[in-house]
Design a protein around this motif. Structure first.
Motif, PDB file in Angstrom:
ATOM      1  N   ARG A 161      32.075  44.274  43.988  1.00  0.00           N
ATOM      2  CA  ARG A 161      31.883  44.100  42.548  1.00  0.00           C
ATOM      3  C   ARG A 161      33.053  44.647  41.758  1.00  0.00           C
ATOM      4  O   ARG A 161      33.894  45.406  42.265  1.00  0.00           O
ATOM      5  N   LEU A 162      33.075  44.260  40.497  1.00  0.00           N
ATOM      6  CA  LEU A 162      34.069  44.747  39.548  1.00  0.00           C
ATOM      7  C   LEU A 162      33.355  45.417  38.395  1.00  0.00           C
ATOM      8  O   LEU A 162      32.302  44.957  37.945  1.00  0.00           O
ATOM      9  N   TRP A 163      33.928  46.516  37.912  1.00  0.00           N
ATOM     10  CA  TRP A 163      33.416  47.205  36.740  1.00  0.00           C
ATOM     11  C   TRP A 163      34.287  46.760  35.561  1.00  0.00           C
ATOM     12  O   TRP A 163      35.457  47.097  35.480  1.00  0.00           O
ATOM     13  N   LEU A 164      33.692  45.973  34.668  1.00  0.00           N
ATOM     14  CA  LEU A 164      34.469  45.310  33.631  1.00  0.00           C
ATOM     15  C   LEU A 164      34.363  45.997  32.281  1.00  0.00           C
ATOM     16  O   LEU A 164      33.311  46.523  31.908  1.00  0.00           O
ATOM     17  N   HIS A 165      35.467  45.962  31.548  1.00  0.00           N
ATOM     18  CA  HIS A 165      35.515  46.423  30.161  1.00  0.00           C
ATOM     19  C   HIS A 165      35.647  45.174  29.301  1.00  0.00           C
ATOM     20  O   HIS A 165      36.708  44.567  29.210  1.00  0.00           O
ATOM     21  N   GLY A 166      34.530  44.778  28.710  1.00  0.00           N
ATOM     22  CA  GLY A 166      34.466  43.464  28.104  1.00  0.00           C
ATOM     23  C   GLY A 166      34.490  43.434  26.603  1.00  0.00           C
ATOM     24  O   GLY A 166      35.043  44.306  25.928  1.00  0.00           O
ATOM     25  N   LYS A 167      33.846  42.412  26.087  1.00  0.00           N
ATOM     26  CA  LYS A 167      33.850  42.100  24.669  1.00  0.00           C
ATOM     27  C   LYS A 167      33.237  43.228  23.859  1.00  0.00           C
ATOM     28  O   LYS A 167      32.178  43.748  24.188  1.00  0.00           O
ATOM     29  N   GLY A 168      33.924  43.608  22.778  1.00  0.00           N
ATOM     30  CA  GLY A 168      33.406  44.645  21.898  1.00  0.00           C
ATOM     31  C   GLY A 168      33.350  46.018  22.526  1.00  0.00           C
ATOM     32  O   GLY A 168      32.591  46.887  22.090  1.00  0.00           O
ATOM     33  N   GLY A 169      34.130  46.245  23.582  1.00  0.00           N
ATOM     34  CA  GLY A 169      34.138  47.551  24.233  1.00  0.00           C
ATOM     35  C   GLY A 169      32.980  47.786  25.179  1.00  0.00           C
ATOM     36  O   GLY A 169      32.826  48.891  25.713  1.00  0.00           O
ATOM     37  N   SER A 170      32.140  46.758  25.398  1.00  0.00           N
ATOM     38  CA  SER A 170      30.997  46.915  26.302  1.00  0.00           C
ATOM     39  C   SER A 170      31.458  46.871  27.759  1.00  0.00           C
ATOM     40  O   SER A 170      32.538  46.371  28.074  1.00  0.00           O
ATOM     41  N   GLN A 171      30.616  47.388  28.635  1.00  0.00           N
ATOM     42  CA  GLN A 171      30.902  47.391  30.064  1.00  0.00           C
ATOM     43  C   GLN A 171      29.836  46.599  30.802  1.00  0.00           C
ATOM     44  O   GLN A 171      28.674  46.559  30.397  1.00  0.00           O
ATOM     45  N   ARG A 172      30.247  45.947  31.878  1.00  0.00           N
ATOM     46  CA  ARG A 172      29.300  45.213  32.712  1.00  0.00           C
ATOM     47  C   ARG A 172      29.847  45.128  34.125  1.00  0.00           C
ATOM     48  O   ARG A 172      31.008  45.472  34.380  1.00  0.00           O
ATOM     49  N   VAL A 173      29.004  44.676  35.037  1.00  0.00           N
ATOM     50  CA  VAL A 173      29.380  44.528  36.444  1.00  0.00           C
ATOM     51  C   VAL A 173      29.455  43.044  36.781  1.00  0.00           C
ATOM     52  O   VAL A 173      28.597  42.253  36.372  1.00  0.00           O
ATOM     53  N   ALA A 174      30.499  42.648  37.502  1.00  0.00           N
ATOM     54  CA  ALA A 174      30.626  41.282  38.011  1.00  0.00           C
ATOM     55  C   ALA A 174      30.700  41.342  39.529  1.00  0.00           C
ATOM     56  O   ALA A 174      31.426  42.171  40.089  1.00  0.00           O
ATOM     57  N   TYR A 175      29.938  40.476  40.196  1.00  0.00           N
ATOM     58  CA  TYR A 175      29.931  40.444  41.660  1.00  0.00           C
ATOM     59  C   TYR A 175      31.014  39.496  42.167  1.00  0.00           C
ATOM     60  O   TYR A 175      31.412  38.553  41.484  1.00  0.00           O
ATOM     61  N   LEU A 176      31.475  39.764  43.378  1.00  0.00           N
ATOM     62  CA  LEU A 176      32.539  38.970  43.985  1.00  0.00           C
ATOM     63  C   LEU A 176      31.995  38.184  45.178  1.00  0.00           C
ATOM     64  O   LEU A 176      31.479  38.778  46.128  1.00  0.00           O
ATOM     65  N   SER A 177      32.121  36.865  45.126  1.00  0.00           N
ATOM     66  CA  SER A 177      31.813  36.048  46.296  1.00  0.00           C
ATOM     67  C   SER A 177      33.033  36.014  47.201  1.00  0.00           C
ATOM     68  O   SER A 177      34.088  36.577  46.874  1.00  0.00           O
ATOM     69  N   SER A 178      32.926  35.340  48.336  1.00  0.00           N
ATOM     70  CA  SER A 178      33.988  35.398  49.339  1.00  0.00           C
ATOM     71  C   SER A 178      35.309  34.819  48.838  1.00  0.00           C
ATOM     72  O   SER A 178      36.378  35.357  49.161  1.00  0.00           O
ATOM     73  N   GLN A 179      35.259  33.748  48.040  1.00  0.00           N
ATOM     74  CA  GLN A 179      36.496  33.089  47.610  1.00  0.00           C
ATOM     75  C   GLN A 179      37.346  33.967  46.676  1.00  0.00           C
ATOM     76  O   GLN A 179      38.526  34.201  46.962  1.00  0.00           O
ATOM     77  N   PRO A 180      36.795  34.464  45.567  1.00  0.00           N
ATOM     78  CA  PRO A 180      37.625  35.348  44.733  1.00  0.00           C
ATOM     79  C   PRO A 180      37.965  36.666  45.409  1.00  0.00           C
ATOM     80  O   PRO A 180      39.030  37.235  45.171  1.00  0.00           O
ATOM     81  N   LEU A 181      37.078  37.172  46.269  1.00  0.00           N
ATOM     82  CA  LEU A 181      37.368  38.412  46.983  1.00  0.00           C
ATOM     83  C   LEU A 181      38.586  38.232  47.890  1.00  0.00           C
ATOM     84  O   LEU A 181      39.485  39.082  47.907  1.00  0.00           O
ATOM     85  N   ALA A 182      38.628  37.125  48.610  1.00  0.00           N
ATOM     86  CA  ALA A 182      39.763  36.871  49.505  1.00  0.00           C
ATOM     87  C   ALA A 182      41.061  36.742  48.707  1.00  0.00           C
ATOM     88  O   ALA A 182      42.100  37.287  49.103  1.00  0.00           O
ATOM     89  N   ALA A 183      41.012  36.031  47.571  1.00  0.00           N
ATOM     90  CA  ALA A 183      42.206  35.860  46.748  1.00  0.00           C
ATOM     91  C   ALA A 183      42.680  37.197  46.178  1.00  0.00           C
ATOM     92  O   ALA A 183      43.884  37.482  46.131  1.00  0.00           O
ATOM     93  N   LEU A 184      41.728  38.042  45.761  1.00  0.00           N
ATOM     94  CA  LEU A 184      42.084  39.343  45.205  1.00  0.00           C
ATOM     95  C   LEU A 184      42.696  40.245  46.273  1.00  0.00           C
ATOM     96  O   LEU A 184      43.677  40.962  46.016  1.00  0.00           O
ATOM     97  N   GLU A 185      42.149  40.204  47.478  1.00  0.00           N
ATOM     98  CA  GLU A 185      42.681  41.043  48.557  1.00  0.00           C
ATOM     99  C   GLU A 185      44.096  40.613  48.958  1.00  0.00           C
ATOM    100  O   GLU A 185      44.933  41.458  49.282  1.00  0.00           O
TER     101      GLU A 185
END
Length: 296
Positions: A161-185
């Protein structure tokens, strides 16, 4: 830039350090006061009327005009906070803001996605745009992503997962599937030229800007012979989730929407049940009333 605008920009930044609002609002204010040629204390309601007319003649989108009106209204609110003798707010919501009907999100058709990603070969850019398409990240969230926000080796049974700093200063979590995880690695395996907390760096070793990311996509669009935006990648993520029959409340969480009503618009562009009902009904109607004009 007027000193009042500089003060307003600092005030906004104190309230939301990670938001892009200070940049956009100060730019909108500079544009307005340059056009009007008056100081803030001499602006009247009729000046706002004239600015709206001017913007419409120039062909600006309703959403852009409303954002600039919001910037002006917020600016005059700031002036009342700072001084007791501040000028009256000339922006009247019921008079000035343009009513917008329901606007459906513009997604990207799958064949166009294949064309686009066929030309995105660099590991950095491929990781950035896959995070938008497969995880629903906003361009600002991609830009703000730091190494400390990455949780790529979770405990058993949990997704990366990613810990995101989003719109209006809010925070949220985004999960990573295999495709974006592989590209990020793949991108993270390339040693950076300098030590920096940012995940995505430019050629000077500094954190990429939102404009820099948008320009990269624009270059790829030109090469692929199409035109899409970063936010359309996020919209397409929403459509794909809807087509996969993911629960609307889960889509809301995955997109980071504060209100369920915002998420429900994705049902308007790809509702499998509505499509099935329509197809069944049309087949029945065509059977009862074929309208075979060629056979007449």
């Amino acid at each position: 830039m007027l000193p009042e605008i500089e003060g307003f920009k600092k005030w906004l930044r104190r309230r939301a350090p990670k938001a892009s609002t200070p940049i956009h609002y100060s730019s909108d204010l500079a544009l307005f006061f340059t056009w009007l040629g008056k100081p803030p204390g001499d602006v009247w309601v009729q000046d706002i009327d004239a600015f709206i007319e001017h913007s419409l003649v120039q062909g600006h989108a309703f959403a852009t005009i409303n954002r600039r009106l919001a910037a002006l209204r917020s600016f005059y609110h700031f002036l009342t906070v700072e001084a007791d003798d501040a000028p009256k707010n000339p922006v009247l919501p019921k008079r000035h803001f343009i009513h917008l009907g329901l606007r459906l999100p513009r997604d990207i058709q799958d064949p166009d996605l294949e064309k686009l990603f066929a030309v995105i070969r660099g590991p950095r850019d491929r990781a950035m745009f896959l995070l938008m398409l497969r995880c629903g990240l906003r361009v600002g969230e991609v830009r703000n992503l730091s190494l400390k926000d990455l949780y790529l080796d979770p405990s058993f049974g949990s997704l990366p997962r990613l810990w995101l700093h989003g719109k209006g200063g809010s925070q949220r979590v985004a999960y990573l599937s295999s495709q974006p995880l592989a590209a990020l690695e793949v991108w993270l395996q390339i040693p950076p030229r300098v030590r920096d907390e940012a995940v995505f760096l430019n050629r000077f070793g500094r954190r990429l800007t939102v404009t820099g990311i948008q320009k990269r996509l624009m270059n790829y669009c030109r090469e692929a012979g199409l035109w899409v935006t970063c936010h359309q990648l996020r919209h397409t993520f929403g459509r794909h989730l809807t087509e996969a029959r993911v629960a609307i409340t889960s889509i809301q969480r995955l997109l980071g929407h504060a209100r369920l009503r915002t998420t429900e618009i994705y049902l308007h562009i790809s509702d499998a049940q509505v499509q099935a009902d329509y197809d069944t009904a049309m087949q029945e109607i065509a059977r009862r009333l074929p309208l075979n004009g060629d056979e007449a």
